[in-house]
Design an enzyme around this catalytic site. Structure first.
Site, PDB file in Angstrom:
ATOM      1  N   HIS A 141      -3.386   2.176  17.587  1.00  0.00           N
ATOM      2  CA  HIS A 141      -2.710   0.907  17.268  1.00  0.00           C
ATOM      3  C   HIS A 141      -1.254   0.990  17.721  1.00  0.00           C
ATOM      4  O   HIS A 141      -0.578   1.974  17.429  1.00  0.00           O
ATOM      5  CB  HIS A 141      -2.735   0.642  15.757  1.00  0.00           C
TER       6      HIS A 141
ATOM      7  N   TYR B  42       0.046  -5.848   6.459  1.00  0.00           N
ATOM      8  CA  TYR B  42       0.655  -5.594   5.157  1.00  0.00           C
ATOM      9  C   TYR B  42       1.208  -6.937   4.681  1.00  0.00           C
ATOM     10  O   TYR B  42       2.134  -7.473   5.301  1.00  0.00           O
ATOM     11  CB  TYR B  42       1.810  -4.590   5.274  1.00  0.00           C
TER      12      TYR B  42
ATOM     13  N   PRO C 277       0.530   5.066  -1.189  1.00  0.00           N
ATOM     14  CA  PRO C 277      -0.116   4.971   0.131  1.00  0.00           C
ATOM     15  C   PRO C 277       0.491   3.931   1.077  1.00  0.00           C
ATOM     16  O   PRO C 277       0.074   3.834   2.234  1.00  0.00           O
ATOM     17  CB  PRO C 277      -1.561   4.597  -0.220  1.00  0.00           C
TER      18      PRO C 277
ATOM     19  N   LYS D 197       1.642   8.027   4.655  1.00  0.00           N
ATOM     20  CA  LYS D 197       2.273   9.296   5.026  1.00  0.00           C
ATOM     21  C   LYS D 197       1.561  10.543   4.504  1.00  0.00           C
ATOM     22  O   LYS D 197       1.837  11.650   4.975  1.00  0.00           O
ATOM     23  CB  LYS D 197       3.725   9.343   4.510  1.00  0.00           C
TER      24      LYS D 197
ATOM     25  N   TYR E 198       7.187   4.795  10.586  1.00  0.00           N
ATOM     26  CA  TYR E 198       5.741   4.589  10.483  1.00  0.00           C
ATOM     27  C   TYR E 198       4.983   5.473  11.480  1.00  0.00           C
ATOM     28  O   TYR E 198       3.991   6.120  11.120  1.00  0.00           O
ATOM     29  CB  TYR E 198       5.396   3.107  10.702  1.00  0.00           C
TER      30      TYR E 198
END
Ligand code: APR
Ligand code: PHB
Length: 394
Positions: A74, A203, A295, A299, A387
């Site tokens: 991604h 998200y 979560p 990580k 990220y």
């Protein structure tokens, strides 16, 4: 049964298995002790977002073949709020680095297969694991395996047995510091048999609470909604979960969630936790045994892998050059990345969830932060580089 090994490893999660493989590459001997069965560790559903550094390590270790075939790369994520989606473009903002979706239990399968193929020892279904002599130069692990008492004498012990393992509580309490925060919400997670609704993770922040759209395979979606952490999953019939997901993910352009049968569901609590230091004498903690993150930043697995890379490097230096400087620095070295990830996970969590006691001011703050994150290149870059994961030497 009396055994000896250079490094005794407690726990066959990503941390323990990867450590045994990293050590084997340098000719260092280890034995892994795992309390569950092979079938169980290979089928427990956990997260599955691999940072670029974790992917690169798997590849270098010769563990990347199935990940390349079955994992999905991604190049961005979507932040969704106020009825619209906003893409964080990793390719543009994070120097071309990306993430790979490859479930944790698939990583486990690949690591177990590789280690057993090398002739390495993993003892499954061990019971009553206990640590002894940890202040000495030859610490000892006792356990029961196939109804026989095992005594494993080691040069070093690595506690890789997760948050609920025995390792952390074997550290002497004097000099230990624990940092912890629990959140007033949990995640209700489902696996749903339906093709993906989106090509990247979403998200979502909404008045009704957080939602996350993720995936496990072309036929299976992984979805989460924020909920009361003490709620009973029995209060959540499938139709209610799907209605809630649809309401939280709705956009002004009519986005649709592809739905299908819910095949698994459960509620997870959320917590941030760190113990310092992560070592005592010849005993080292790695992964969830030493720290956990909520979560939201994905990580957990990546931090566990980063810890054991440092530990393996330090042990190699000890055995090959008779120098213990990297071992002595282990905790300090790991904690720098751990606290960065703790901050990032806390920050993502705080920005994206509804808190029970938040007021209109707090909601405006969250909205201001979200707007800034998607509209400022500097702010979006900060999210992107955290990220995809900071470089190993950070
Ligand atoms: N003795 C031996 N093994 C144990 C014991 C024990 N007393 N207690 C727990 N274990 C095993 C567990 O069964 C598990 O297989 O230790 C392993 C720990 O693995 P993880 O919990 O996966 O921890 P870690 O390897 O640090 O990986 C962290 O896992 O929990 C996720 O989100 C987390 O992705 C992160 C990653
Ligand atoms: C998951 O796919 O389970 C997942 C993805 C991203 C997260 C957490 C979990 O931040």
């Amino acid at each position: 049964m009396n055994e000896r090994t250079q490094v005794g490893i407690i726990g066959a999660g990503p941390a323990g298995l990867m450590l045994s493989l990293l050590l084997a590459r340098e000719g260092i001997d280890s034995i892994v002790l795992e309390s569950r069965s092979r079938e169980e560790i290979e089928s427990t559903i956990r997260a599955g977002v691999l940072e670029q550094g974790t992917v690169d390590l798997m590849t270098v270790m010769g563990l990347g073949e199935r990940m390349r075939r079955e994992g999905v790369v991604h190049h961005g994520i979507e932040l969704r709020f106020g009825g619209a989606g906003h893409r964080i473009d990793f390719a543009d903002l994070a120097g071309g680095r990306s993430i790979t979706l490859y479930p944790q239990h698939e990583v486990i399968k690949d690591c177990v297969a590789a280690r057993l193929e090398q002739g390495g020892t993993i003892l499954f279904n061990v019971r009553h694991v206990q640590l002894d002599d940890i202040s000495t130069g030859q610490p000892l692990i006792r356990c029961v395996h196939q109804d026989k008492q095992v005594e494993l004498r080691c040069d070093f012990i690595a506690g890789c047995d997760g948050f609920h393992g025995v390792s952390r509580s074997s550290l002497p309490e004097t000099g230990l510091r624990v940092f912890s925060r629990s959140y007033p919400f949990g995640w209700l997670g489902i696996l749903m048999q339906a093709p993906p609704s989106t090509s990247e993770l979403i998200y979502a922040y909404s008045e009704r609470g957080f939602a996350l759209v993720s995936t496990r395979s072309p036929e299976l979606q992984r979805l989460y909604i924020q909920c009361d952490p003490t709620d009973d999953i029995a209060n959540w019939p499938d139709a209610l979960i799907l209605d809630e997901l649809q309401a939280r993910l709705a956009t002004s352009h009519g986005w649709e969630l592809r739905v299908g049968p819910v095949v698994q569901k459960g509620i997870l609590a959320m917590r941030s936790f760190v113990v310092e230091p992560m070592q005592y004498g010849r005993f080292f903690l790695a992964g969830d045994a030493a720290h956990i993150v909520p979560p939201t930043g994905a990580k957990g697995l990546n931090l566990a892998v980063a810890d054991v890379r440092h530990l393996a490097r330090a042990l190699v230096r000890f055995y090959q050059h008779n120098q213990s400087d990297l071992l002595e620095a282990y905790s300090t070295t790991c904690l720098k990345r751990v606290w960065r990830a703790e901050h990032f996970s806390w920050w993502m969590t705080s920005m994206l969830h509804r808190f029970p006691d938040d007021d209109a001011f707090q909601q405006r703050m969250q909205r201001a932060q979200l707007d800034y994150t998607v509209n400022s290149r500097a702010a979006a870059t900060s999210l992107a580089e955290n990220y995809v994961g900071l470089p190993f030497d950070w």
